[in-house]
Design an enzyme around this catalytic site. Structure first.
Site, mmCIF file in Angstrom:
data_model
loop_
_atom_site.group_PDB
_atom_site.id
_atom_site.type_symbol
_atom_site.label_atom_id
_atom_site.label_comp_id
_atom_site.label_asym_id
_atom_site.label_seq_id
_atom_site.Cartn_x
_atom_site.Cartn_y
_atom_site.Cartn_z
ATOM 1 C CB ALA A 43 -0.954 0.082 1.159
ATOM 2 C CE1 TYR A 45 7.751 0.412 -5.585
ATOM 3 C CE2 TYR A 45 5.379 -0.390 -6.508
ATOM 4 C CZ TYR A 45 7.161 -0.032 -6.697
ATOM 5 O OH TYR A 45 7.376 -0.352 -7.954
ATOM 6 C CG ASP A 46 0.125 -0.045 -4.784
ATOM 7 O OD1 ASP A 46 1.235 -0.137 -5.623
ATOM 8 O OD2 ASP A 46 -0.759 -0.748 -4.405
ATOM 9 C CB SER A 91 3.027 -2.176 -15.117
ATOM 10 O OG SER A 91 2.595 -2.901 -13.789
ATOM 11 C CD GLU A 125 -8.080 -11.658 -16.467
ATOM 12 O OE1 GLU A 125 -7.381 -12.765 -16.625
ATOM 13 O OE2 GLU A 125 -8.193 -10.997 -17.516
ATOM 14 C CE LYS A 127 -2.585 -6.092 -10.340
ATOM 15 N NZ LYS A 127 -1.143 -6.672 -9.602
ATOM 16 C CG ASP A 129 -0.021 -10.763 -4.569
ATOM 17 O OD1 ASP A 129 0.899 -10.263 -5.325
ATOM 18 O OD2 ASP A 129 -0.007 -10.269 -3.225
ATOM 19 C CD GLU A 184 1.232 -12.674 -11.549
ATOM 20 O OE1 GLU A 184 1.292 -12.242 -12.857
ATOM 21 O OE2 GLU A 184 1.683 -11.769 -10.691
ATOM 22 C CE1 TYR A 236 -0.968 -11.649 -17.075
ATOM 23 C CE2 TYR A 236 -1.369 -12.789 -15.088
ATOM 24 C CZ TYR A 236 -0.598 -11.916 -15.653
ATOM 25 O OH TYR A 236 0.436 -11.512 -14.999
ATOM 26 C CE LYS A 300 -6.066 -8.601 -18.507
ATOM 27 N NZ LYS A 300 -5.681 -9.951 -18.472
ATOM 28 C CE LYS A 324 -2.780 -3.509 -6.031
ATOM 29 N NZ LYS A 324 -1.615 -3.184 -6.269
ATOM 30 C CB CYS A 418 3.620 -22.521 32.147
ATOM 31 S SG CYS A 418 2.019 -22.318 31.642
ATOM 32 C CB CYS A 421 0.210 -24.027 35.600
ATOM 33 S SG CYS A 421 1.498 -24.751 34.448
ATOM 34 C CB CYS A 442 3.507 -25.435 29.807
ATOM 35 S SG CYS A 442 3.126 -26.040 31.478
ATOM 36 C CB CYS A 448 -0.625 -26.560 32.480
ATOM 37 S SG CYS A 448 -0.702 -25.190 31.553
HETATM 38 S S1 IVH Z 1 -2.578 -8.389 -17.362
HETATM 39 C C1 IVH Z 1 -0.483 -5.247 -20.491
HETATM 40 N N1 IVH Z 1 -4.031 -9.888 -15.773
HETATM 41 O O1 IVH Z 1 -0.280 -7.552 -12.343
HETATM 42 C C2 IVH Z 1 -1.153 -5.829 -19.251
HETATM 43 N N2 IVH Z 1 -2.193 -8.735 -15.101
HETATM 44 O O2 IVH Z 1 0.336 -4.870 -11.811
HETATM 45 C C3 IVH Z 1 -0.715 -7.093 -18.725
HETATM 46 N N3 IVH Z 1 -1.199 -9.693 -12.886
HETATM 47 O O3 IVH Z 1 2.466 -7.163 -14.456
HETATM 48 C C4 IVH Z 1 -1.187 -7.636 -17.352
HETATM 49 N N4 IVH Z 1 -2.972 -11.037 -12.591
HETATM 50 O O4 IVH Z 1 2.280 -9.377 -13.345
HETATM 51 C C5 IVH Z 1 -2.898 -9.360 -16.050
HETATM 52 N N5 IVH Z 1 -5.202 -11.259 -14.583
HETATM 53 C C6 IVH Z 1 -4.032 -10.376 -14.672
HETATM 54 C C7 IVH Z 1 -3.198 -10.375 -13.740
HETATM 55 C C8 IVH Z 1 -2.061 -9.728 -14.047
HETATM 56 C C9 IVH Z 1 -1.725 -10.654 -12.060
HETATM 57 C C10 IVH Z 1 -0.066 -8.989 -12.652
HETATM 58 C C11 IVH Z 1 1.050 -8.878 -13.968
HETATM 59 C C12 IVH Z 1 1.013 -7.642 -14.130
HETATM 60 C C13 IVH Z 1 0.791 -6.771 -12.799
HETATM 61 C C14 IVH Z 1 0.364 -5.390 -13.117
#
Ligand code: IVH
Length: 716
Positions: A43, A45-46, A91, A125, A127, A129, A184, A236, A300, A324, A418, A421, A442, A448
Site C-alpha cells: 500500500a 509503495y502504491d 504493467s 478476472e 489479479k 499475486d 502469473e 492471462y 480488460k 485493487k 508457563c 500454571c 510448559c 496446567c
Molecule cells: S494483464 C498489459 N492480468 O499484475 C497488461 N496482469 O500490476 C498485462 N497480474 O504485470 C497484465 N494477474 O504481473 C494481467 N489477470 C491478470 C493479472 C495480471 C496478475 C499482474 C501482472 C502484471 C501486474 C500489473
C-alpha cells in the site's frame, strides 16, 4: 516525505520531491524484485507511485528521464542471462475505488468517441499475486521462459519454468506457430506453509508471503530447487503472436486453455459498470477460500480491435486496469506480546497491536510464531511493525520498522515459565540433530489449565486408563462445568453421582433444545424417561471408573502424559522399576536422571522429559492426589529361567491364537525382547500366515523361524 497537497507545491519543491521519489522507488523496486525482500508494504509503495504520478501530472516539464513511471520493475539480476522482450511486458494502472473504475470506463469511452449509453464489453478476472512470466512457444514447443524484469528486458529462467507441472512443454490443438504466453507464476497457501516449515526445519530463512516464495523459487540458479517448490501458473495474456486465434480478449484466453494452458476459471465477461463491480465483490467474497493470493480484479476491454485503438500510456495499457482490494498489509504499533499456551503445552507468542484495518478487517492481534521468530525480527514492545493478512490466514508480523523504534524499547525476553500454571517452560534438543526445538513448552502437564482437557483425554484413552463410558466429549463437558481439573477428579466423580447426573441431563436438554430450534419444532415437556436414562449412564460411568482403580504400573506411567513417553516407553520404564514404590523412589533419587538414561530403550531426550516432569512440584502433587484412589499393580518380574529370556523375538504375519499385543506382552513377561524388524541380532521370528519381507529377512540372516503353535509350545 512532504505530503503537501500537489496543487500547493512550488516548482522547486516538486522537482526536489520527484528526485527523491525516483530514488526511493528505485530502491524499493530493487529490494522487491532483485532481492525478493520488500522493505515497505504494498500500500505504501502504491502511495509513493501515485504521489509521483500526481506531481508529474501537474508539472509535466519536470518529468525525469529516469522517472519511475517509465519503468515497470527492477533491473535484471546478473545471475541470469538476459532476454529482450519482443513485445514489452507492461504493467497495469490501478483503481482503488468504484469511482476510479467508472472514471476508467469514462476515459475509454471518450478516447473512442463513444456515447455514455454505448455498451462496451469488458472482462473481469482475479489479479493473481505472484510474479509475471513469459513463455515462448514455437510450433507448439516451449523454447524460452523469462521474467518480466524491467519490462523491456527480463531474465532467462527457461529451465526453472520447465519444472512447473502446470506449464505444458508442448501445446495441444492448433496453436499459432509463434506464441508468447504471459501469465502469473504463483504458490498456493498450502504449498507456501509446507515450504516455510521445511525451511524452518532446515534452519533456512522463511519467506514472508507466497509471492516472495514464488519469486524466490523461480529465480534459483539450480532448477532442481525450483522443482522441489510446488508452483503454479495462470495464463492471462500474450506477447508476440504470429496470428490471433480470436477477436476478443476472452476468445483468445479460451483458445489458450484449448492449447492446454492453465487459465483462471473466474474470468467473466461484462457489459456495464454495475456488472464489473458485482464481479469484483463476488471475487472479493471468494478470496479467502481460493487457496492462493489475489490482490484485486483486472478489467480488460474485450474487443481486440478496441484494445489496439486504445493503445498504451507510458507503462500501462489504456484498455485495462487493476481494481485493487484494500491493502492487506498495514503499519501499526506492537503494544504488547502475550504468551498463549496451547493444548499441548506449546507457548505461542501473540502480538497485541494497536487496532488497524487490513484488507477491510480490523486487526488487533497477530502471530509472532515462536521465540526464534521474535529474535529474528528483533520485535520489541513499542515498535512500529508491518502486519500482513493473507486470505483467511492468521495475521502475522512481517517486519519491524527500525527507523521508528522508540529509544526506550528493550529487547524482548521470552518467558521460561508457563504464564498459565507457573511451571517451567523448556526447549528440548532433538536427539539426532542436537538442534533446539523451535517451541518452548510448559512442563506442568497434569496441572496446567491450558492443557487439562487434552491431558485428561489421554488419561482415559485405550492404552492408558481405558475408562469405559468416559469419552472426550464428556471430559470436555465435565471440565467446562468445573467437575474435572486433574486426574484425581475423575475418581472423585464416583462420590458425586447426582452432580454428574445433573450436568448430563442439562447438557442433553440444551442439545435437544438446540435441535428443536434448528428444526423449528414446538417445545416439548421434559420427559421423566430422560432422567432415568441419565441415571443409567451415570451408574455405568461410576462402575467404569471404579473398575480402573486397580491399574498396572505401565498404564499409569503412560497415562501421566509425559512428553515422549508413550505406551512402549512406559512399559519399558515400568519393567525396569517393577513396583510403584520403586518407581517413585527412583524419581526422587538424586541420580534419577542418570538411572533413567541407563535404561535400555530410554534415550536422553526421554529421560530428560521424565525428569522435567517430576521436577515440577505441581505434577508431583497431582500424582499424590491421584494415587490416593489407586491400587497400582506391580509388574511381573521377567522370568530369568524361561526358554526365551534374553532372546530377541519378531512377530510377523497373522497370529491366530492371540492378538499381536497379547503376544508381545507374554513374550516380554517371559524376559524376551520384542522387536519390529529382523536383523542379525534377532533370535526367533514367529511367522503366521501372510508373513512377507520379515520372513525373507529371517531366511537371509539365518534366523530361526517358528509357527505360532511352535512358539506357544516353547513358552508354555
Ligand atoms: S494483464 C498489459 N492480468 O499484475 C497488461 N496482469 O500490476 C498485462 N497480474 O504485470 C497484465 N494477474 O504481473 C494481467 N489477470 C491478470 C493479472 C495480471 C496478475 C499482474 C501482472 C502484471 C501486474 C500489473
Amino acid at each position: 516525505m512532504s505530503t503537501k497537497a500537489v496543487d500547493k507545491l512550488t516548482s522547486a519543491k516538486a522537482k526536489k520531491e520527484l528526485d527523491k521519489l525516483a530514488r526511493d522507488i528505485a530502491e524499493h523496486d530493487r529490494r522487491y524484485h532483485g532481492e525478493d525482500a520488500p522493505a515497505i508494504s504494498d500500500a505504501d509503495y502504491d502511495a509513493l507511485r501515485r504521489r509521483n504520478a500526481e506531481i508529474e501530472d501537474r508539472f509535466p516539464l519536470l518529468v525525469r528521464p529516469d522517472s519511475p513511471s517509465h519503468r515497470v520493475g527492477a533491473k535484471v539480476s546478473p545471475k541470469f542471462a538476459k532476454v529482450t522482450h519482443r513485445v514489452p511486458m507492461l504493467s497495469l494502472d490501478n483503481a482503488f475505488s468504484d469511482k476510479d473504475v467508472g472514471d476508467f470506463l469514462g476515459r475509454v469511452r471518450r478516447f473512442l468517441g463513444l456515447k455514455e449509453e454505448d455498451e462496451i464489453a469488458v472482462t473481469a478476472e482475479p489479479k493473481i499475486d505472484g510474479l509475471s512470466a513469459s513463455l515462448r512457444y514455437v510450433d507448439g514447443l516451449l523454447v524460452q521462459g523469462a521474467t518480466r524484469g524491467d519490462g523491456a528486458e527480463g531474465e532467462d529462467i527457461t529451465a526453472n519454468l520447465k519444472t512447473i507441472a502446470g506449464i505444458p512443454l508442448r501445446l495441444t490443438g492448433k496453436p499459432p506457430s509463434v506464441l508468447e504466453v504471459r501469465g502469473e507464476v504463483y504458490m498456493t497457501h498450502k504449498a507456501f506453509a509446507a515450504l516455510n516449515k521445511r525451511q524452518e526445519r532446515d534452519g533456512k530463512p522463511t519467506y514472508a508471503n507466497p509471492r516472495n516464495a514464488a519469486a524466490g523459487s523461480v529465480r534459483q540458479l539450480d532448477p532442481a530447487i525450483t522443482k522441489s517448490r510446488e508452483l503454479n501458473f495462470f495464463a492471462y495474456t500474450w506477447g508476440e503472436i504470429s496470428e490471433l486465434p480470436a477477436q476478443t480478449q476472452s476468445g483468445v484466453v479460451e483458445k489458450l486453455a484449448s492449447y492446454g494452458l492453465p487459465v483462471n476459471p473466474l474470468m467473466q465477461r461484462c457489459d456495464t459498470l454495475e456488472q464489473l463491480l458485482k464481479v469484483y465483490r463476488q471475487v472479493e467474497a471468494k478470496r479467502a477460500r481460493l487457496g492462493y493470493d489475489i490482490d484485486g480484479v483486472v478489467y480488460k476491454i474485450d474487443s481486440l480491435k478496441l484494445q489496439e485503438r486504445l493503445g498504451f500510456v507510458s507503462r500501462s495499457p489504456r484498455w485495462a486496469i487493476a481494481h485493487k482490494f484494500p491493502a492487506e498489509q498495514a503499519e501499526t504499533v506492537l503494544e504488547d506480546i502475550e504468551i498463549q499456551v496451547g493444548r499441548t503445552g506449546k507457548l505461542a507468542p501473540v502480538a497485541r497491536l494497536r487496532p488497524v484495518t487490513v484488507g477491510g478487517v480490523v486487526v488487533a492481534n497477530a502471530t509472532l510464531h515462536n521465540e526464534d521468530q521474535i529474535a529474528r525480527l528483533d520485535a520489541r514492545i513499542g515498535d512500529t511493525v508491518v502486519i500482513q493478512r493473507a486470505g483467511d490466514v492468521i495475521p502475522q508480523v512481517v517486519t519491524v520498522l527500525l527507523n521508528k523504534r522508540p529509544k526506550s524499547a528493550k529487547p524482548y525476553k521470552f518467558p521460561d515459565a508457563c504464564p498459565i500454571c507457573g511451571s517451567h517452560a523448556v526447549r528440548e534438543a532433538d536427539e539426532k540433530t542436537g538442534k533446539m526445538d523451535v517451541d518452548r513448552r510448559c512442563t506442568g502437564g497434569l496441572v496446567c489449565d491450558a492443557q487439562t482437557v487434552e491431558r485428561l483425554r489421554h488419561f482415559v484413552s485405550r492404552d492408558a486408563f481405558d475408562i469405559e463410558g468416559l469419552g472426550g466429549t464428556m471430559i470436555e463437558l465435565f471440565h467446562d462445568r468445573g467437575l474435572l481439573k486433574e486426574p484425581a477428579d475423575i475418581f472423585a466423580l464416583t462420590e458425586k453421582p447426582e452432580k454428574v447426573s445433573k450436568v448430563l441431563a442439562e447438557h442433553r436438554a440444551a442439545l435437544s433444545e438446540e435441535r428443536r430450534v434448528a428444526e423449528g419444532k414446538e417445545p416439548v415437556k421434559a420427559a421423566k424417561k430422560a432422567v432415568d436414562k441419565e441415571d443409567k449412564v451415570v451408574a455405568n460411568l461410576v462402575a467404569g471408573i471404579e473398575a480402573r482403580r486397580k491399574i498396572g504400573l505401565d498404564r499409569l506411567i503412560n497415562a501421566l502424559g509425559i512428553r515422549h513417553v508413550g505406551e512402549t516407553t512406559a512399559r519399558v520404564i515400568a519393567r525396569h522399576y517393577l513396583t510403584l514404590h520403586a518407581f517413585l523412589d527412583g524419581m526422587k533419587a538424586e541420580d534419577a536422571l542418570v538411572e533413567l538414561q541407563h535404561i535400555e530403550g530410554v534415550g536422553g531426550v526421554v529421560a530428560e522429559a521424565i525428569h522435567d516432569f517430576f521436577a515440577e512440584k505441581h505434577n508431583r502433587e497431582a500424582l499424590d492426589c491421584l494415587l490416593k484412589w489407586l491400587d497400582v499393580q506391580a509388574m511381573a518380574a521377567p522370568s530369568k529361567s524361561s526358554p526365551v529370556s534374553g532372546k530377541t523375538v519378531v512377530f510377523t504375519g497373522t497370529l491366530e491364537k492371540m492378538t499381536r499385543q497379547e503376544a508381545k506382552a507374554r513374550a516380554e513377561a517371559l524376559g524376551a525382547k520384542v522387536s519390529g524388524s529382523v536383523s542379525v541380532k534377532t533370535d526367533i521370528v514367529v511367522a503366521g500366515p501372510g508373513a512377507g519381507s520379515k520372513l525373507k529377512d529371517a531366511q537371509k540372516h539365518g534366523v530361526e523361524v517358528k509357527t505360532e503353535d511352535e512358539w506357544l509350545k516353547l513358552i508354555s
